[in-house]
Design a protein around this motif. Structure first.
Motif, PDB file in Angstrom:
ATOM      1  N   LEU A  80      20.107  14.661   1.989  1.00  0.00           N
ATOM      2  CA  LEU A  80      20.921  14.854   3.194  1.00  0.00           C
ATOM      3  C   LEU A  80      22.030  13.812   3.294  1.00  0.00           C
ATOM      4  CD1 LEU A  80      18.146  15.703   5.825  1.00  0.00           C
ATOM      5  CD2 LEU A  80      19.956  17.239   5.006  1.00  0.00           C
ATOM      6  N   ALA A  96      25.977  14.508   3.299  1.00  0.00           N
ATOM      7  CA  ALA A  96      26.791  14.093   4.444  1.00  0.00           C
ATOM      8  C   ALA A  96      27.975  13.246   3.997  1.00  0.00           C
ATOM      9  CB  ALA A  96      25.926  13.326   5.445  1.00  0.00           C
ATOM     10  N   SER A  98      30.562  15.395   2.282  1.00  0.00           N
ATOM     11  CA  SER A  98      31.261  16.333   3.163  1.00  0.00           C
ATOM     12  C   SER A  98      32.414  15.671   3.912  1.00  0.00           C
ATOM     13  CB  SER A  98      30.281  16.950   4.164  1.00  0.00           C
ATOM     14  OG  SER A  98      29.837  15.970   5.094  1.00  0.00           O
ATOM     15  N   ARG A  99      32.435  14.345   3.900  1.00  0.00           N
ATOM     16  CA  ARG A  99      33.513  13.604   4.577  1.00  0.00           C
ATOM     17  C   ARG A  99      34.411  12.949   3.542  1.00  0.00           C
ATOM     18  NH1 ARG A  99      31.544   9.777   9.301  1.00  0.00           N
ATOM     19  NH2 ARG A  99      33.780   9.319   9.078  1.00  0.00           N
TER      20      ARG A  99
END
Length: 205
Positions: free
Chosen positions: A27, A31, A34-35
């Motif tokens: 995760l 995360a 994704s940024r």
């Protein structure tokens, strides 16, 4: 960027076992990736190495060998784990030599507090036994226990010796009280409990 993960693969008696930690690693990597503003131009990935021996317990031999293999094959930017004291210590010495950070939820032993040399790049995200020792000091001050402490603990000298290292935090910190004596009594499975009771009676008052 590659994160090298060195943790027990199957043994769920360890809070940092891979089946518990793995979902969080996945995760977190997702995360971060994704940024685009966090690591512009990079993608965060991870590789895994098992720190267990053939009996399924943390191994001070398997963990550093796995760490070296991961370092040579993947050139990671950081290490996650190991958590067990005897596994984490040699890996932390290697990562310090390689100038790479190591983050662990374990490695609670008092020796990891020394940031001057071999554990300078080790970060513990969990509790440490030094803090337990500092709590013991505060309790002694609060209740005016000013003469002696007797530590009684179980020690089988197998696996990660959690009670030994927990007692170590107290054993090291309590002498910071002035004129204070700290003694210890170790007991094991099948030990002479009558002797232990006599030791407590003689040394604990």
């Amino acid at each position: 960027l590659t994160l090298a993960v060195v943790l027990p693969q199957r043994n769920l008696t360890y809070p940092w076992a891979w089946p518990r930690v793995g979902p969080a690693v996945r995760l977190a990597a997702a995360a971060v990736n994704s940024r685009r503003d966090l690591l512009p131009g990079f993608t965060l990935g991870w590789v895994f190495g098992d720190s267990e021996d053939r009996h399924g317990v943390c191994s001070e031999m398997a963990a550093p060998l796995v760490a070296v293999d991961l370092w040579l094959a993947h050139h990671p930017a950081a290490f996650l784990g190991p958590g067990c004291v005897y596994s984490a210590a040699p890996v932390a010495r290697f990562t310090s030599h390689w100038q790479l950070p190591l983050v662990t939820a374990g490695a609670e032993a008092h020796g990891f507090d020394d940031k001057s040399e071999e554990f300078g790049l080790t970060t513990r995200a969990g509790p440490s036994h030094r803090k337990l020792g500092e709590l013991g000091v505060q309790l002694h001050r609060r209740f005016n226990w000013t003469r002696r402490a007797l530590l009684v603990y179980w020690d089988e000298r197998v696996d990660d010796r959690p009670y030994y290292f927990a007692a170590e935090g107290l054993y090291v910190q309590l002498p910071t009280l002035r004129n204070f004596t700290v003694m210890d009594v170790v007991f094991r499975d099948g030990g002479n409990f009558s002797f232990i009771i006599q030791e407590i009676k003689a040394k604990g008052r």
